[in-house]
Design a protein around this motif. Structure first.
Motif, PDB file in Angstrom:
ATOM      1  N   GLU A 142      30.202  36.039  50.253  1.00 49.85           N
ATOM      2  CA  GLU A 142      30.291  37.519  49.593  1.00 49.85           C
ATOM      3  C   GLU A 142      30.426  37.254  48.076  1.00 49.85           C
ATOM      4  N   ARG A 143      31.076  36.556  47.573  1.00 48.94           N
ATOM      5  CA  ARG A 143      31.502  36.450  46.223  1.00 48.94           C
ATOM      6  C   ARG A 143      30.425  35.925  45.251  1.00 48.94           C
ATOM      7  N   LYS A 190      20.035  38.203  52.750  1.00 46.33           N
ATOM      8  CA  LYS A 190      20.592  39.305  53.061  1.00 46.33           C
ATOM      9  C   LYS A 190      21.560  39.386  54.421  1.00 46.33           C
ATOM     10  N   ARG A 191      22.565  40.149  54.249  1.00 46.35           N
ATOM     11  CA  ARG A 191      23.544  40.113  55.372  1.00 46.35           C
ATOM     12  C   ARG A 191      22.873  40.541  56.754  1.00 46.35           C
ATOM     13  N   VAL A 252      26.488  45.533  59.066  1.00 44.66           N
ATOM     14  CA  VAL A 252      26.080  44.979  57.934  1.00 44.66           C
ATOM     15  C   VAL A 252      25.111  45.545  56.906  1.00 44.66           C
ATOM     16  N   HIS A 255      28.147  47.445  54.666  1.00 46.04           N
ATOM     17  CA  HIS A 255      29.405  46.943  54.480  1.00 46.04           C
ATOM     18  C   HIS A 255      29.399  45.593  54.266  1.00 46.04           C
ATOM     19  N   THR A 256      30.395  44.892  53.658  1.00 45.49           N
ATOM     20  CA  THR A 256      30.617  43.442  53.482  1.00 45.49           C
ATOM     21  C   THR A 256      31.305  42.868  54.730  1.00 45.49           C
ATOM     22  N   TYR A 258      34.270  41.166  54.202  1.00 47.18           N
ATOM     23  CA  TYR A 258      35.572  40.967  54.039  1.00 47.18           C
ATOM     24  C   TYR A 258      36.540  41.383  55.001  1.00 47.18           C
TER      25      TYR A 258
END
Length: 277
Positions: A142-143, A190-191, A252, A255-256, A258
């Motif tokens: 994610e980061r 991508k997610r 997804v 949203h992430t 996390y």
């Protein structure tokens, strides 16, 4: 094992199989923390078979497109081909090869380390450690990952790398979906693309392990080894698994990951505290 225990474990399996939180890890923690009976590996595999139906149903268009492309796709560009149609055909002709290539590492890992999955790997401390490790992987993805590549950009190299990460899912606490989605995101997907490929990639390995364990049990104990638990548990896993897939694919899109990172950290710390006491 009672009817309610079988259904509870099926719901737990289905709900956690496709969320990046580790289904096998939660099943082992349920054994240790709730006092449930030891879960035979074959029942664990049958629960995975139940979740397999969820992937087949939810992604039925992908499976049908892959099948039809194998029969109707023609190499080379024709004048009457539309660019979008040709791109879709290329994707679905390539995708089965990607899934087969990505399944090989997991299949080999299962053959080599299956006996450890039934013994050494079932330690709750291993679950705690792997929950934290994959939480770090998801946070890293994610980061630092750009996550700009579409599902149609998945190639053989991506499939092999993601497949190698899937091989680690034999260790409880890793999460098949968690480690494959995290790896796919680190590769720039991508997610949504990462989740979609992760779910499709899980199907061959789950089907293979289910058939292997089923035939092995039949050879050793016959039909008498299959109790009613082998119906109700997988059925509950199929229903909850479908709901989990449907939820995550919608989640997804906006949203992430996390919240799942935080969940894995909280659960691992909670279990560690209980084990220390």
């Amino acid at each position: 094992m009672t009817f309610f225990e079988a259904v509870f474990l099926g719901v737990l399996q289905g709900a956690t199989e496709y969320l990046p939180v580790s289904s096998s890890g939660h099943l082992i923690l349920a054994e240790h923390l709730l006092g449930l009976p030891d879960i035979p590996l074959v029942f664990d595999v049958m629960l995975h078979i139940g979740t397999l139906f969820a992937v087949f149903v939810y992604f039925q268009k992908d499976w049908l497109s892959m099948t039809s492309s194998l029969f109707y796709f023609k190499w080379g560009k024709r004048d009457d081909d539309k660019d979008d149609d040709k791109r879709d055909k290329n994707l679905y002709r390539r995708l089965p090869v990607c899934l087969m290539l990505g399944t090989i590492p997991g299949g080999l890992g299962g053959l080599v380390f299956s006996r450890y999955a039934e013994t050494v790997f079932r330690s709750p401390w291993i679950v705690v450690f792997m929950l934290l490790t994959v939480a770090f992987l998801l946070a890293l993805a994610e980061r630092f990952s750009g996550m700009e590549r579409e599902f149609s950009n998945i190639g053989l190299k991506d499939a092999l790398i993601i497949g190698c990460s899937q091989a680690l899912a034999i260790v409880p606490g890793v999460s098949r979906s968690g480690i494959t989605m995290g790896t796919a995101m680190l590769l720039g997907l991508k997610r949504e693309a990462a989740a979609r490929f992760s779910f499709l990639l899980s199907a061959p390995i789950i089907a293979g392990s289910g058939l292997y364990e089923g035939f092995k049990l039949l050879r050793q104990q016959g039909l008498g080894a299959f109790s009613p638990d082998f119906v109700w548990g997988p059925l509950a896993a199929a229903v909850s698994g479908y709901l989990a897939v449907s939820f995550l694919m919608r989640y997804v899109a906006r949203h992430t990951f996390y919240p799942f990172v935080y969940y894995r950290i909280i659960v691992s710390l909670f279990v560690a505290i209980i084990l220390i006491k």
